[in-house]
Write an enzyme that holds these catalytic residues in place. Sequence first.
Site, PDB file in Angstrom:
ATOM      1  N   SER A  81      15.428  -7.824  -7.546  1.00  0.00           N
ATOM      2  CA  SER A  81      14.577  -8.116  -6.377  1.00  0.00           C
ATOM      3  C   SER A  81      14.225  -9.597  -6.298  1.00  0.00           C
ATOM      4  O   SER A  81      14.070 -10.260  -7.327  1.00  0.00           O
ATOM      5  CB  SER A  81      13.286  -7.299  -6.496  1.00  0.00           C
TER       6      SER A  81
ATOM      7  N   GLN B 241      18.854  -8.981  -4.336  1.00  0.00           N
ATOM      8  CA  GLN B 241      18.203  -8.560  -3.088  1.00  0.00           C
ATOM      9  C   GLN B 241      17.383  -9.704  -2.516  1.00  0.00           C
ATOM     10  O   GLN B 241      16.579 -10.320  -3.214  1.00  0.00           O
ATOM     11  CB  GLN B 241      17.294  -7.351  -3.356  1.00  0.00           C
TER      12      GLN B 241
ATOM     13  N   TYR C 270      14.622 -11.122   0.267  1.00  0.00           N
ATOM     14  CA  TYR C 270      13.602 -10.997   1.311  1.00  0.00           C
ATOM     15  C   TYR C 270      13.638 -12.297   2.092  1.00  0.00           C
ATOM     16  O   TYR C 270      13.736 -13.377   1.502  1.00  0.00           O
ATOM     17  CB  TYR C 270      12.212 -10.851   0.696  1.00  0.00           C
TER      18      TYR C 270
ATOM     19  N   THR D  87      17.162  -7.181   2.664  1.00  0.00           N
ATOM     20  CA  THR D  87      16.191  -6.160   3.074  1.00  0.00           C
ATOM     21  C   THR D  87      15.600  -6.503   4.434  1.00  0.00           C
ATOM     22  O   THR D  87      15.065  -7.596   4.635  1.00  0.00           O
ATOM     23  CB  THR D  87      15.080  -6.029   2.016  1.00  0.00           C
TER      24      THR D  87
ATOM     25  N   ARG E  93      -0.848   0.184   1.124  1.00  0.00           N
ATOM     26  CA  ARG E  93      -0.764   1.213   0.079  1.00  0.00           C
ATOM     27  C   ARG E  93      -2.163   1.362  -0.517  1.00  0.00           C
ATOM     28  O   ARG E  93      -2.671   0.455  -1.178  1.00  0.00           O
ATOM     29  CB  ARG E  93       0.291   0.833  -0.952  1.00  0.00           C
TER      30      ARG E  93
ATOM     31  N   LYS F  10      19.800  -3.514   4.032  1.00  0.00           N
ATOM     32  CA  LYS F  10      18.929  -2.439   3.512  1.00  0.00           C
ATOM     33  C   LYS F  10      17.771  -2.163   4.458  1.00  0.00           C
ATOM     34  O   LYS F  10      17.110  -3.093   4.926  1.00  0.00           O
ATOM     35  CB  LYS F  10      18.387  -2.875   2.150  1.00  0.00           C
TER      36      LYS F  10
ATOM     37  N   HIS G  90      12.466   2.341   2.456  1.00  0.00           N
ATOM     38  CA  HIS G  90      11.774   1.593   1.405  1.00  0.00           C
ATOM     39  C   HIS G  90      11.017   2.540   0.464  1.00  0.00           C
ATOM     40  O   HIS G  90       9.921   2.238  -0.015  1.00  0.00           O
ATOM     41  CB  HIS G  90      10.798   0.583   2.034  1.00  0.00           C
TER      42      HIS G  90
HETATM   43  C1  LIG Z   1       7.582  -0.150  -7.073  1.00  0.00           C
HETATM   44  C2  LIG Z   1       8.618  -0.426  -6.019  1.00  0.00           C
HETATM   45  C3  LIG Z   1       8.900  -1.733  -5.673  1.00  0.00           C
HETATM   46  C4  LIG Z   1       9.908  -2.009  -4.728  1.00  0.00           C
HETATM   47  N1  LIG Z   1      10.250  -3.302  -4.454  1.00  0.00           N
HETATM   48  C5  LIG Z   1      11.279  -3.549  -3.607  1.00  0.00           C
HETATM   49  C6  LIG Z   1      11.741  -4.886  -3.432  1.00  0.00           C
HETATM   50  O1  LIG Z   1      11.251  -5.823  -4.045  1.00  0.00           O
HETATM   51  N2  LIG Z   1      12.758  -5.079  -2.543  1.00  0.00           N
HETATM   52  C7  LIG Z   1      13.335  -4.044  -1.847  1.00  0.00           C
HETATM   53  O2  LIG Z   1      14.240  -4.268  -1.056  1.00  0.00           O
HETATM   54  N3  LIG Z   1      12.943  -2.771  -2.049  1.00  0.00           N
HETATM   55  C8  LIG Z   1      11.939  -2.503  -2.920  1.00  0.00           C
HETATM   56  N4  LIG Z   1      11.571  -1.215  -3.150  1.00  0.00           N
HETATM   57  C9  LIG Z   1      12.299  -0.116  -2.487  1.00  0.00           C
HETATM   58  C10 LIG Z   1      13.483   0.335  -3.343  1.00  0.00           C
HETATM   59  O3  LIG Z   1      14.488  -0.647  -3.347  1.00  0.00           O
HETATM   60  C11 LIG Z   1      14.095   1.647  -2.820  1.00  0.00           C
HETATM   61  O4  LIG Z   1      14.345   1.519  -1.447  1.00  0.00           O
HETATM   62  C12 LIG Z   1      13.220   2.866  -3.089  1.00  0.00           C
HETATM   63  O5  LIG Z   1      12.580   2.764  -4.329  1.00  0.00           O
HETATM   64  C13 LIG Z   1      14.068   4.133  -3.057  1.00  0.00           C
HETATM   65  O6  LIG Z   1      13.278   5.245  -3.219  1.00  0.00           O
HETATM   66  P1  LIG Z   1      13.060   6.020  -4.617  1.00  0.00           P
HETATM   67  O7  LIG Z   1      12.102   5.178  -5.411  1.00  0.00           O
HETATM   68  O8  LIG Z   1      12.476   7.311  -4.189  1.00  0.00           O
HETATM   69  O9  LIG Z   1      14.402   6.118  -5.308  1.00  0.00           O
HETATM   70  C14 LIG Z   1      10.571  -0.928  -4.099  1.00  0.00           C
HETATM   71  C15 LIG Z   1      10.276   0.384  -4.469  1.00  0.00           C
HETATM   72  C16 LIG Z   1       9.328   0.643  -5.421  1.00  0.00           C
HETATM   73  C17 LIG Z   1       9.061   2.071  -5.821  1.00  0.00           C
END
Ligand SMILES: Cc1cc2nc3c(=O)[nH]c(=O)nc-3n(C[C@H](O)[C@H](O)[C@H](O)COP(=O)(O)O)c2cc1C
Length: 383
Positions: free
Chosen positions: A107, A128, A130, A156, A165, A252, A276
């Site tokens: 990330s 990834q 942002y 993303t 949240r 994404k 997400h």
């Molecule tokens: C704690 C956390 C932090 C995340 N941080 C990012 C991030 O920095 N960049 C991003 O594109 N997605 C982020 N995501 C989304 C994940 O890439 C992904 O889309 C998501 O976790 C998929 O769902 P799942 O946790 O049920 O497998 C984050 C998800 C979680 C749970």
Amino acid sequence: MPVITNIEDLRVLAEKRVPRMFYDYADCGSWTESTYRANESDFQSIKLRQRVAINMEHRSTRTQLVGQDVAMPVALAPVGSTGMQHADGEILAARAAEKFGVPFTLSTMSICSIEDVAANTTRPFWFQLYVMRDRGFIERLIARAQAANCSALVLTLDLQILAQRNKDLKNGLSVPVKPTLSSLLNLMTKPRWCLGMAGTRRRQFGNIVGHVSGVDDVSSLSEWTTRQFDPTLNWADVEWIKKRWGGKLILKGIQDVEDARLAVNSGADALIVSNHGGRQLDGAESSIRALPAIVDAVGKQIEVHMDGGIRSGQDVLKARALGAQGVYIGRSYIYGLGAMGEAGVTKSLEIIHKELDITMAFCGRTDINTVDKSILLTGSYPT
Ligand SMILES: Cc1cc2nc3c(=O)[nH]c(=O)nc-3n(C[C@H](O)[C@H](O)[C@H](O)COP(=O)(O)O)c2cc1C
């Protein structure tokens, strides 16, 4: 030490070992968390067809994602602040992924920097991005990912602005962290985590601190991050990033057929059907429900991936049957990391791989590349 047999066991152990504010940061969705819950529960209504008396001796889950060989159609999703779930978390997760033969996605908001992860791994990982208002920073970030030999850029698109949240607000999780008394007391019950953190120098956003002028401590970082996520992000920016990057590009956060068509027009190599992990638009459809219409509309023109709610190999198989070339796991490996560090991430991959391999065979298939909708019970899946 409890016997770990499934992802839920890893979640329970992570809940015990990771400080409440960081555990909650992972195990939560936005507002009512309805999309977060639907991502998981919508997999349950999809039914598999049991087949018998088919030779299932030699099996393979090997396939390709954006032209790269993978041991199974699973990648580690980008997860911000992974290094707060466990000391040096990004490096540990990247190592587990490379040993297993699946992609790791770092990330932008990671604790360990791109250079640090590259120095501590031997194979290319994915990065990834942002999009921030400071386009000079984005240019430098892309150049750093190129210099680190990253083999795909995951851009993303669903976080131009941030959802709320509730758990994070209640726990005082912000930049800088403003812990509540109960968060502080909770820290004292996690000696293993504290010891790990005391033994590492990696405790800030490694891709940012020291790479933006004026951002060299926690308060300047806080000021910078709150104003940087770019609400003006649009398809012209995608085009600009594609040109600068020049390599494999994965978009994404696509949940809508219209956006999927625009993703095709952008010339990207793949798109990820994703909300997400239920952390942005609360009330959005689960990813597994959104997947079939997108595959139907653009599946022949672009590689379609998905994420959200994958907690087992059965879930991977169902997503693959509905047309996803691959899936990403977020919380499934984050729980493993919080529970047991690198060994926990490896365990999460082993659990999912074994479930996928055997379930595929029960459905009468021995090669993941032959899996399609016909392994599902008609009427049980979204169309
Ligand atoms: C704690 C956390 C932090 C995340 N941080 C990012 C991030 O920095 N960049 C991003 O594109 N997605 C982020 N995501 C989304 C994940 O890439 C992904 O889309 C998501 O976790 C998929 O769902 P799942 O946790 O049920 O497998 C984050 C998800 C979680 C749970």
